[in-house]
Design a protein around this motif. Structure first.
Motif, mmCIF file in Angstrom:
data_model
loop_
_atom_site.group_PDB
_atom_site.id
_atom_site.type_symbol
_atom_site.label_atom_id
_atom_site.label_comp_id
_atom_site.label_asym_id
_atom_site.label_seq_id
_atom_site.Cartn_x
_atom_site.Cartn_y
_atom_site.Cartn_z
ATOM 1 N N VAL A 1 31.924 42.216 29.147
ATOM 2 C CA VAL A 1 33.143 42.886 29.618
ATOM 3 C C VAL A 1 32.798 43.943 30.665
ATOM 4 O O VAL A 1 33.446 44.029 31.719
ATOM 5 N N GLU A 2 31.778 44.747 30.404
ATOM 6 C CA GLU A 2 31.354 45.791 31.344
ATOM 7 C C GLU A 2 31.006 45.198 32.710
ATOM 8 O O GLU A 2 31.449 45.704 33.749
ATOM 9 N N CYS B 1 34.044 43.975 34.606
ATOM 10 C CA CYS B 1 34.765 45.110 35.192
ATOM 11 C C CYS B 1 34.056 45.622 36.438
ATOM 12 O O CYS B 1 34.709 45.993 37.423
ATOM 13 N N GLU B 2 32.723 45.625 36.421
ATOM 14 C CA GLU B 2 31.974 46.092 37.588
ATOM 15 C C GLU B 2 32.142 45.146 38.778
ATOM 16 O O GLU B 2 32.193 45.598 39.927
ATOM 17 N N VAL C 1 34.897 43.461 39.335
ATOM 18 C CA VAL C 1 36.252 43.784 39.801
ATOM 19 C C VAL C 1 36.247 45.059 40.642
ATOM 20 O O VAL C 1 36.846 45.113 41.718
#
Length: 105
Positions: A53-54, A57-58, A60
């Protein structure tokens, strides 16, 4: 965010993914205290899932910044962690390829 990789040249994505998946598979036998990948494969499930998930997000955030090199760097982290997740849950890259192939028909 980590350091950006210098002097990146185009590669063969199929060969790279296959090689990386094989390396990750081989890390199952490694000592967790000596291998980050082994820790992700055998440690608490949530640590690996949070990393996926991290890293997503990075990617994005880098895309929102329209930063080509940063997008590439973070996408590399995401693909690595995704491949570790696939290995942990027993999904082969060949199965993944089959899934993607089936969607293109």
């Amino acid at each position: 965010m980590g350091e950006r990789t210098a002097h990146v040249h185009d590669g063969d994505i199929g060969a790279t993914i296959t090689s990386l998946a094989a390396t990750i598979h081989g890390r199952r036998a490694a000592a967790p205290e000596e291998s980050y990948t082994a820790r992700l494969l055998t440690g608490p499930e949530d640590k690996l899932l949070k990393k996926v998930v991290e890293e997503a997000c990075e990617v994005v955030m880098a895309a929102k910044d329209r930063d080509h090199d940063h997008i590439r760097y973070e996408a590399g982290d995401l693909v690595y962690h995704l491949l570790v997740a696939l290995e942990r849950y027993g999904v082969t890259v060949e199965e993944l390829a089959g899934e993607l192939d089936a969607r293109m028909r």
